[in-house]
Design a protein around this motif. Structure first.
Motif, PDB file in Angstrom:
ATOM      1  N   GLY A  29       0.787  -1.214   0.000  1.00 23.81           N
ATOM      2  CA  GLY A  29       0.000   0.000   0.000  1.00 23.81           C
ATOM      3  C   GLY A  29       0.825   1.272   0.000  1.00 23.81           C
ATOM      4  N   GLU A  30       2.150   1.158  -0.006  1.00 23.65           N
ATOM      5  CA  GLU A  30       3.018   2.325   0.034  1.00 23.65           C
ATOM      6  C   GLU A  30       3.588   2.711  -1.326  1.00 23.65           C
ATOM      7  OE1 GLU A  30       6.074   2.203   3.015  1.00 23.65           O
ATOM      8  OE2 GLU A  30       4.810   1.059   4.364  1.00 23.65           O
ATOM      9  N   LEU A  31       3.168   2.074  -2.392  1.00 22.65           N
ATOM     10  CA  LEU A  31       3.698   2.388  -3.717  1.00 22.65           C
ATOM     11  C   LEU A  31       3.188   3.738  -4.198  1.00 22.65           C
ATOM     12  CD1 LEU A  31       3.378  -1.040  -5.540  1.00 22.65           C
ATOM     13  CD2 LEU A  31       5.478   0.140  -4.920  1.00 22.65           C
ATOM     14  N   PRO A  32       4.048   4.533  -4.803  1.00 28.15           N
ATOM     15  CA  PRO A  32       3.618   5.843  -5.307  1.00 28.15           C
ATOM     16  C   PRO A  32       2.833   5.700  -6.607  1.00 28.15           C
ATOM     17  CG  PRO A  32       5.892   5.468  -5.895  1.00 28.15           C
ATOM     18  CD  PRO A  32       5.478   4.305  -5.042  1.00 28.15           C
ATOM     19  N   GLU A  33       2.106   6.720  -6.949  1.00 29.81           N
ATOM     20  CA  GLU A  33       1.410   6.775  -8.230  1.00 29.81           C
ATOM     21  C   GLU A  33       2.408   7.304  -9.257  1.00 29.81           C
ATOM     22  OE1 GLU A  33      -1.659   5.737  -9.057  1.00 29.81           O
ATOM     23  OE2 GLU A  33      -1.910   5.025  -7.003  1.00 29.81           O
ATOM     24  N   GLY A  34       2.839   6.461 -10.131  1.00 30.18           N
ATOM     25  CA  GLY A  34       3.806   6.861 -11.153  1.00 30.18           C
ATOM     26  C   GLY A  34       3.504   6.130 -12.447  1.00 30.18           C
ATOM     27  N   VAL A  35       4.474   6.090 -13.318  1.00 35.98           N
ATOM     28  CA  VAL A  35       4.330   5.402 -14.603  1.00 35.98           C
ATOM     29  C   VAL A  35       4.614   3.925 -14.384  1.00 35.98           C
ATOM     30  CG1 VAL A  35       5.174   5.253 -16.962  1.00 35.98           C
ATOM     31  CG2 VAL A  35       5.053   7.473 -15.833  1.00 35.98           C
ATOM     32  N   LYS A  36       3.626   3.076 -14.643  1.00 37.08           N
ATOM     33  CA  LYS A  36       3.799   1.636 -14.482  1.00 37.08           C
ATOM     34  C   LYS A  36       4.356   1.051 -15.770  1.00 37.08           C
ATOM     35  CE  LYS A  36       0.362   0.799 -10.954  1.00 37.08           C
ATOM     36  NZ  LYS A  36      -0.783  -0.001 -10.550  1.00 37.08           N
ATOM     37  N   MET A  37       5.338   0.175 -15.613  1.00 32.78           N
ATOM     38  CA  MET A  37       5.995  -0.416 -16.773  1.00 32.78           C
ATOM     39  C   MET A  37       6.346  -1.869 -16.467  1.00 32.78           C
ATOM     40  SD  MET A  37       8.572   2.705 -17.640  1.00 32.78           S
ATOM     41  CE  MET A  37       8.934   2.253 -19.315  1.00 32.78           C
ATOM     42  N   ALA A  38       6.763  -2.580 -17.505  1.00 32.84           N
ATOM     43  CA  ALA A  38       7.243  -3.951 -17.345  1.00 32.84           C
ATOM     44  C   ALA A  38       8.350  -4.209 -18.347  1.00 32.84           C
ATOM     45  CB  ALA A  38       6.108  -4.942 -17.567  1.00 32.84           C
ATOM     46  N   TYR A  39       9.287  -5.036 -17.943  1.00 29.12           N
ATOM     47  CA  TYR A  39      10.327  -5.512 -18.850  1.00 29.12           C
ATOM     48  C   TYR A  39      10.244  -7.020 -18.837  1.00 29.12           C
ATOM     49  CZ  TYR A  39      14.670  -6.608 -21.087  1.00 29.12           C
ATOM     50  OH  TYR A  39      15.594  -7.110 -21.961  1.00 29.12           O
ATOM     51  N   VAL A  40      10.118  -7.632 -20.019  1.00 29.05           N
ATOM     52  CA  VAL A  40       9.960  -9.080 -20.112  1.00 29.05           C
ATOM     53  C   VAL A  40      11.019  -9.646 -21.053  1.00 29.05           C
ATOM     54  CG1 VAL A  40       8.403 -10.970 -20.703  1.00 29.05           C
ATOM     55  CG2 VAL A  40       7.471  -8.858 -19.747  1.00 29.05           C
TER      56      VAL A  40
END
Length: 86
Positions: A29-40
Motif C-alpha cells: 500500500g506504500e507504492l507511489p502513483e507513477g508510470v507503471k511499466m514492465a520488462y519481459v
C-alpha cells in the motif's frame, strides 16, 4: 586498480557497493502513483527462463512490485503475465 588486477593478472575482486549503494524497501500500500511499466525477457530456447519485472517509475526512482522468473511453458506464463496488473 582492482579492475586492472582482475583483467590483466587474473586476480578475483569483490567490489561490494559499487553497483548499488542501497535498496529501499516499502510495505504493501506504500507504492507511489507513477508510470507503471514492465520488462519481459521471454524464454525462447531450450532451458531458458522467462523473466518479467513489473515496476513503477516515480521521481527518477524505480519501485519493483512484482517479478516472474520461471521455466514454465507458454501455456502457463501467458495467462499469468496477463493477470498481473500494470
Amino acid at each position: 586498480p582492482s579492475i586492472f588486477q582482475a583483467n590483466y593478472h587474473q586476480e578475483t575482486i569483490d567490489d561490494k557497493g559499487r553497483l548499488y549503494k542501497r535498496f529501499l524497501e516499502y510495505g504493501e500500500g506504500e507504492l507511489p502513483e507513477g508510470v507503471k511499466m514492465a520488462y519481459v525477457d521471454t524464454a525462447d530456447e531450450g532451458k531458458d527462463f522467462l523473466c518479467a519485472i513489473f515496476f513503477i517509475v516515480y521521481m527518477k526512482k524505480i519501485y519493483i512490485y512484482d517479478v516472474v522468473y520461471t521455466q514454465d511453458g507458454q501455456e502457463i506464463t501467458e495467462p499469468l503475465l496477463a493477470y498481473i496488473k500494470i
